[in-house]
Design a protein around this motif. Structure first.
Motif, PDB file in Angstrom:
ATOM      1  N   CYS A  48      39.988  34.203  39.721  1.00 23.97           N
ATOM      2  CA  CYS A  48      39.064  34.953  40.541  1.00 23.97           C
ATOM      3  C   CYS A  48      37.574  34.549  39.951  1.00 23.97           C
ATOM      4  N   ASP A  49      36.471  34.709  41.050  1.00 25.90           N
ATOM      5  CA  ASP A  49      35.334  34.642  40.501  1.00 25.90           C
ATOM      6  C   ASP A  49      34.728  35.944  39.861  1.00 25.90           C
ATOM      7  N   VAL A  50      35.375  36.952  40.318  1.00 26.36           N
ATOM      8  CA  VAL A  50      34.534  38.531  39.841  1.00 26.36           C
ATOM      9  C   VAL A  50      36.016  39.379  40.133  1.00 26.36           C
ATOM     10  N   MET A  51      36.132  40.426  39.266  1.00 26.95           N
ATOM     11  CA  MET A  51      36.895  41.423  39.317  1.00 26.95           C
ATOM     12  C   MET A  51      36.214  42.924  39.661  1.00 26.95           C
ATOM     13  N   ILE A  52      37.007  43.657  40.586  1.00 24.16           N
ATOM     14  CA  ILE A  52      36.629  45.064  40.945  1.00 24.16           C
ATOM     15  C   ILE A  52      37.785  45.788  40.623  1.00 24.16           C
ATOM     16  N   ALA A  53      37.546  46.754  39.877  1.00 24.21           N
ATOM     17  CA  ALA A  53      38.664  47.827  39.534  1.00 24.21           C
ATOM     18  C   ALA A  53      38.322  49.311  39.808  1.00 24.21           C
ATOM     19  N   GLU A  54      39.029  49.667  40.536  1.00 25.33           N
ATOM     20  CA  GLU A  54      39.120  51.246  40.865  1.00 25.33           C
ATOM     21  C   GLU A  54      40.024  51.988  39.743  1.00 25.33           C
ATOM     22  N   VAL A  55      39.275  52.622  38.668  1.00 22.51           N
ATOM     23  CA  VAL A  55      39.912  52.855  37.646  1.00 22.51           C
ATOM     24  C   VAL A  55      40.024  54.625  37.639  1.00 22.51           C
TER      25      VAL A  55
END
Length: 143
Positions: free
Chosen positions: A66-73
């Motif tokens: 991936c280029d970026v990670m988005i995490a809903e935590v």
């Protein structure tokens, strides 16, 4: 942009509607969400027979790609925590978002990594603004 989206699967699905909204939003912006299956309402059923080693290898490979990670935590999850830590360690830009008013792990809110942004949101519209701003900041050339 290749985005790794992370959200709780085994740890609880109480924020699944938010996962669905966020993944659909990212895809509508034209991004490739490598782990879009996390938002699938039937993900537990679909992955019940998938070998743990296969899930581990697949997800770790996606974090590397991936280029970026988005995490809903908002929902505590060992898997999400592992993925978040790996992405931060690899130097990937990481956005961790969670619902306003929830208690969040200090291992996330206290992390000073320059490639990590942590934000709270109250509405889906606010979540979209935070996400858009984060992604835009990665493509803006600073002179």
């Amino acid at each position: 942009m290749k985005i790794y989206f992370s959200g709780s699967i085994s740890g609880g699905r109480e924020h699944a509607a938010t996962y669905q909204h966020l993944v659909a939003y990212l895809q509508a912006l034209g991004h490739d969400v490598l782990s879009a299956h996390v938002a699938d309402p039937d993900v537990l059923d679909r992955e019940k027979d998938t070998a743990p080693r296969l899930v581990f290898e697949r997800d770790v490979a996606w974090v590397h790609q991936c280029d970026v990670m988005i995490a809903e935590v908002s929902t505590p999850s060992l898997g999400v925590g592992y993925e978040y830590g790996l992405a931060v360690h690899l130097g990937k830009p990481v956005l961790c978002v969670y619902r306003s008013g929830l208690r969040m792990s200090k291992m996330i809110t206290g992390n000073p990594a320059p490639n990590l942004k942590v934000a709270t949101y109250a509405t889906e519209a606010e979540l979209e603004r935070i996400t858009f701003s984060f992604l835009e900041s990665l493509t803006t050339v600073h002179v």
